[in-house]
Design an enzyme around this catalytic site. Structure first.
Site, PDB file in Angstrom:
ATOM      1  N   ARG A 173      10.768  34.075 101.088  1.00  0.00           N
ATOM      2  CA  ARG A 173      11.765  35.110 100.849  1.00  0.00           C
ATOM      3  C   ARG A 173      12.524  34.693  99.702  1.00  0.00           C
ATOM      4  NH1 ARG A 173      17.164  36.394 102.083  1.00  0.00           N
ATOM      5  NH2 ARG A 173      17.597  38.465 101.838  1.00  0.00           N
ATOM      6  N   CYS A 195      13.881  -5.387 122.791  1.00  0.00           N
ATOM      7  CA  CYS A 195      14.920  -4.622 123.131  1.00  0.00           C
ATOM      8  C   CYS A 195      14.770  -4.223 124.396  1.00  0.00           C
ATOM      9  CB  CYS A 195      15.495  -3.626 122.113  1.00  0.00           C
ATOM     10  SG  CYS A 195      16.621  -2.431 122.749  1.00  0.00           S
ATOM     11  N   LYS A 238      14.409  50.546 113.859  1.00  0.00           N
ATOM     12  CA  LYS A 238      13.903  50.784 112.386  1.00  0.00           C
ATOM     13  C   LYS A 238      13.498  52.477 112.643  1.00  0.00           C
ATOM     14  CE  LYS A 238      11.162  46.735 111.598  1.00  0.00           C
ATOM     15  NZ  LYS A 238       9.806  45.822 111.214  1.00  0.00           N
ATOM     16  N   GLU A 248       7.083  37.218 110.293  1.00  0.00           N
ATOM     17  CA  GLU A 248       7.838  35.895 110.496  1.00  0.00           C
ATOM     18  C   GLU A 248       6.890  34.879 110.926  1.00  0.00           C
ATOM     19  OE1 GLU A 248      11.019  37.094 110.028  1.00  0.00           O
ATOM     20  OE2 GLU A 248      12.096  35.703 111.024  1.00  0.00           O
ATOM     21  N   LYS A 301      21.821  41.869 117.609  1.00  0.00           N
ATOM     22  CA  LYS A 301      21.624  40.663 117.922  1.00  0.00           C
ATOM     23  C   LYS A 301      22.060  40.429 119.433  1.00  0.00           C
ATOM     24  CE  LYS A 301      21.782  37.549 114.455  1.00  0.00           C
ATOM     25  NZ  LYS A 301      21.092  36.398 113.779  1.00  0.00           N
ATOM     26  N   TYR A 339     -15.560  25.117 118.511  1.00  0.00           N
ATOM     27  CA  TYR A 339     -15.066  25.544 117.350  1.00  0.00           C
ATOM     28  C   TYR A 339     -14.912  24.397 116.193  1.00  0.00           C
ATOM     29  CZ  TYR A 339     -11.317  27.065 114.177  1.00  0.00           C
ATOM     30  OH  TYR A 339     -10.396  27.391 113.062  1.00  0.00           O
TER      31      TYR A 339
HETATM   32  S1  IVH Z   1      11.948  44.286 109.385  1.00  0.00           S
HETATM   33  C1  IVH Z   1      14.515  44.641 105.041  1.00  0.00           C
HETATM   34  N1  IVH Z   1      11.375  43.322 111.523  1.00  0.00           N
HETATM   35  O1  IVH Z   1      15.030  38.834 110.528  1.00  0.00           O
HETATM   36  C2  IVH Z   1      13.862  43.617 105.908  1.00  0.00           C
HETATM   37  N2  IVH Z   1      12.514  41.695 110.229  1.00  0.00           N
HETATM   38  O2  IVH Z   1      17.764  38.659 109.954  1.00  0.00           O
HETATM   39  C3  IVH Z   1      12.633  44.064 106.568  1.00  0.00           C
HETATM   40  N3  IVH Z   1      12.959  39.675 111.562  1.00  0.00           N
HETATM   41  O3  IVH Z   1      14.610  38.879 106.935  1.00  0.00           O
HETATM   42  C4  IVH Z   1      12.607  43.064 107.961  1.00  0.00           C
HETATM   43  N4  IVH Z   1      11.768  40.116 113.391  1.00  0.00           N
HETATM   44  O4  IVH Z   1      12.877  37.695 108.529  1.00  0.00           O
HETATM   45  C5  IVH Z   1      11.922  42.915 110.334  1.00  0.00           C
HETATM   46  N5  IVH Z   1      10.667  42.792 113.632  1.00  0.00           N
HETATM   47  C6  IVH Z   1      11.263  42.555 112.740  1.00  0.00           C
HETATM   48  C7  IVH Z   1      11.890  41.022 112.605  1.00  0.00           C
HETATM   49  C8  IVH Z   1      12.562  40.773 111.229  1.00  0.00           C
HETATM   50  C9  IVH Z   1      12.516  39.120 112.581  1.00  0.00           C
HETATM   51  C10 IVH Z   1      13.599  38.687 110.564  1.00  0.00           C
HETATM   52  C11 IVH Z   1      13.284  38.925 109.068  1.00  0.00           C
HETATM   53  C12 IVH Z   1      14.594  39.228 108.293  1.00  0.00           C
HETATM   54  C13 IVH Z   1      15.420  38.750 109.218  1.00  0.00           C
HETATM   55  C14 IVH Z   1      16.821  39.353 109.143  1.00  0.00           C
END
Ligand code: IVH
Length: 673
Positions: free
Chosen positions: A135, A428, A287, A171, A311, A37
């Site tokens: 962001r 030292c 979600k 991320e 969390k 590579y």
């Molecule tokens: S969805 C409206 N999915 O966590 C925001 N975010 O604490 C939609 N994050 O700003 C984001 N893993 O940077 C989403 N599987 C995931 C995530 C994720 C990490 C981050 C993201 C967000 C922050 C909020």
């Protein structure tokens, strides 16, 4: 062999490299070795240098770092980047589900790991990466395109059939091992420590020199869309498959859940699994699966109503700071370390916690005597996360930066522009101890049995007084036997491993010397470019900088290291002891008939590519530079030479030779490499 059209070859190399990036960084299924590579990448870089007219923004060569930027320009997000509401318990999660079920019907969820990194948005137009941004405040972010391109998992071009405009979000994060290495290297380089992988990733994305970003090896996971034109999926479940088809790295562990009960089950299961992942996951993002229903729920000004982050509570315990130690590393950096009342945390007994640097101590306002809450950052290093000031005892003492080195009482200094405090005395004892331990460590000379405890004892008993004195221990077998837990057998084994280490080769020696900024990778580069340590010692900054992987910082550091008399004499002593200081990579090379010659190449040569010619000439000792100066001895002129020829003609010192004439005079084998 007729030379391929450079433009075609460039295109071909770019495609190949992108394909192998995808195989390696996204699919974890490499098809070629790192060496192969690197060969492709080096050829591409060399060709692009030679033919700047074929330069392209989406060339994978940008992955090793573009030009440094002065500042980042603004990017206005076409779709705002909102944040997520957090929850820490089941009842809040059920309340979220209640709000969803009150608004919509027949819905489902997707539960995904919440990676602890930094959000990134990336815009593609007609399949090409247009820009990448942070962001920022959610409406406007920083354009960090050059930095983002160094993230190997990020595609520069999308496959056929992609939407016209596609903005993806995800991320950027640092794997735990990378984070550990970065902090280790910062320690070596005399810089202060990053407190956690998230901070390190955020700091990295904001660096102004993309080649420094490339060296940090950021990782990436894509999980959502921003602005798009063209066909895109309508559920999260499909989206993950779609993103993967578009060659984006996506989560491996996620679940489509019929209801909140299934979500809770995933959260429980994942709590144990997440500790085994090579990166930090601090929760689960829940979600709403159906995009249509998301629109019905809408957003508040801060966060969408269709998702929530659960969390995990980090494991934390209170304990007491009993004392503070100012630990001196091998480069002289002084790090404050808290000695704690021992407590159990996430499966181990914690007695110490790094306080990173004195700025951090001041910011947190930690005193000796304070009760503090500690937590494991990234499951690895214990951190002080909270100081209980309301419980501060009357006899507590603030932690002051030492005014002199705690090990040798020499003055300490602040390196300009840096928070790190440093001992100025190269003799030292604490630095020496660090250097000996490092030299013998596995990644350096790998002297089996020569660990921290032995090194400390030997220094204490004055059996060794420097790195090279390790090789004089064979005359001190009797003394060795007096050390704690040192029997006849272990003494003999230790002496044998010391002897064996002499054969490790130049690469390991260079790592072992602990030259600031030179780790395993750069040590390898040096060994490939110089035949022995003597030629590295002679190399000027300029000569070092001619090597493509070496920038001004490293060149400076290497030249400085080898101009220091103390280091030079240590190397002489290693040599006298019989430590091999020649490059294994360059073994078998005969004399260097071109040593001392400075050569410039111009035009094209039938059957020989210029990068290859350059390499062969360098291999035989020549210095090959790109422009004619008064130091140029020979201009090697091929077909259609450029302006270099005129310049050489005007230059009295430079001889102009065709390849044939050159080879008559200097019979080197062009097939050598
Ligand atoms: S969805 C409206 N999915 O966590 C925001 N975010 O604490 C939609 N994050 O700003 C984001 N893993 O940077 C989403 N599987 C995931 C995530 C994720 C990490 C981050 C993201 C967000 C922050 C909020």
């Amino acid at each position: 062999m007729a030379e391929k059209d450079p433009r075609e070859r460039i295109e071909e190399l770019r495609e190949k490299i992108e394909y192998h990036d995808f195989k390696y960084y996204v699919q974890n299924a490499p098809e070629i070795s790192d060496r192969e590579y690197d060969k492709l990448m080096n050829e591409l870089i060399q060709l692009e240098k030679e033919y700047p007219e074929y330069d392209s923004e989406d060339s994978p060569s940008r992955r090793v770092g573009g030009k440094p930027v002065e500042s980042f320009s603004d990017v206005e997000h076409r779709v705002p980047m909102l944040s997520i509401n957090n929850t820490y318990n089941e009842s809040e999660l059920r309340a979220f589900d209640k709000r969803v079920s009150d608004a919509v019907s027949s819905y489902s969820y997707v539960a995904e790991p919440k990676i602890d990194g930094v959000a990134l948005t990336v815009m593609y137009r007609e399949g090409s990466l247009e820009y990448a941004a942070t962001r920022g405040d959610g409406r406007t972010g920083d354009d960090i395109t050059a930095n983002a391109k160094t993230v190997r998992a990020l595609p520069l071009n999308l496959p056929e059939g992609c939407p016209r405009v596609l903005e993806v979000r995800g991320e950027v994060y640092l794997a735990a091992e990378r984070f550990r290495k970065i902090n280790e290297k910062r320690e070596e380089d005399g810089l202060s420590q990053f407190a956690n992988p998230r901070n390190a990733a955020a700091g990295t994305l904001k660096l102004q020199d993309p080649s420094q970003v490339a060296a940090r090896h950021l990782s990436l996971c894509i999980y959502s869309l921003g602005y798009t034109e063209g066909d895109v999926p309508s559920t999260q479940k499909e989206l993950i498959g779609f993103l993967s088809d578009m060659h984006f790295p996506v989560q491996k562990r996620w679940r489509h859940c019929a209801d909140i009960g299934e979500v809770l089950e995933f959260i429980r299961e994942f709590d144990t699994e997440r500790h085994e992942l090579p990166y930090d996951v601090d929760g689960v993002v829940v979600k709403l699966n159906e995009f249509e229903l998301r629109d019905e729920l809408g957003s508040s000004s801060k966060a969408p109503r269709w998702l929530i982050a659960y969390k995990y509570e980090p494991e934390q315990v209170p304990t007491k700071v009993e004392s503070v130690e100012h630990s001196v590393g091998r480069t002289g950096v002084i790090t404050p370390v808290a000695n704690l009342t021992p407590v159990q945390l996430a499966g181990t007994t914690v007695k110490r916690a790094s306080l990173h640097n004195y700025e951090e101590v001041e910011r947190k306002d930690v005193h000796v005597g304070d009760t503090v809450t500690i937590e494991k950052a990234g499951e690895i290093i214990p951190q002080v996360v909270k100081v209980h000031k309301d419980e501060r005892p009357d006899d507590s003492r603030p932690i002051e930066p030492p005014s002199e080195c705690p090990a040798c009482s020499s003055p300490v200094t602040h390196i300009e522009g840096e928070v790190a405090l440093r001992c100025t005395n190269p003799e030292c004892p604490a630095q020496l101890e660090g250097r000996v331990i490092h030299f013998c460590s596995r990644s350096a000379m790998d002297i089996d049995g020569f660990g921290e405890a032995i090194a400390k004892q030997m220094l204490k008993e004055d059996m060794i007084d420097s790195v090279p004195s390790i090789y004089e221990l064979r005359d001190k077998r009797e003394e060795l036997l007096k050390l704690e837990r040192m029997g006849e057998k272990s003494a003999d084994n230790l002496l044998a491993s010391i002897e064996n280490s002499k054969e490790r080769g130049l690469h390991r020696v260079l790592v072992g010397l602990g030259i600031p900024h030179v780790g395993a990778r750069l040590a390898q580069v040096l060994t490939e470019n110089f035949r022995d340590i003597a030629s590295i010692m002679e190399a000027t900054r300029e000569r070092l900088e001619e090597i493509s992987e070496i920038g001004p910082i490293v060149a400076d550091s290497v030249a400085k290291f080898f101009s220091d008399e103390r280091n030079r004499s240590e190397i002489e002593r290693l040599d006298a002891a019989g430590v091999k200081l020649r490059s294994k990579e360059r073994e078998g090379e005969g004399e260097r008939p071109l040593a001392g010659l400075t050569i410039v190449i111009t035009g094209s040569f039938e059957g020989h590519k210029r990068p290859e010619l350059t390499r062969v000439l360098e291999l035989h000792g020549a210095k090959v530079t790109s422009s004619v100066s008064k130091n140029t001895d020979i201009l090697l002129a091929g077909e259609s030479p450029g302006s270099k020829l005129d310049k050489a003609r005007k230059n009295g010192n430079t001889r102009i030779l065709s390849l044939e004439e050159f080879l008559n005079e200097y019979p080197v084998h062009l097939e050598d490499r």
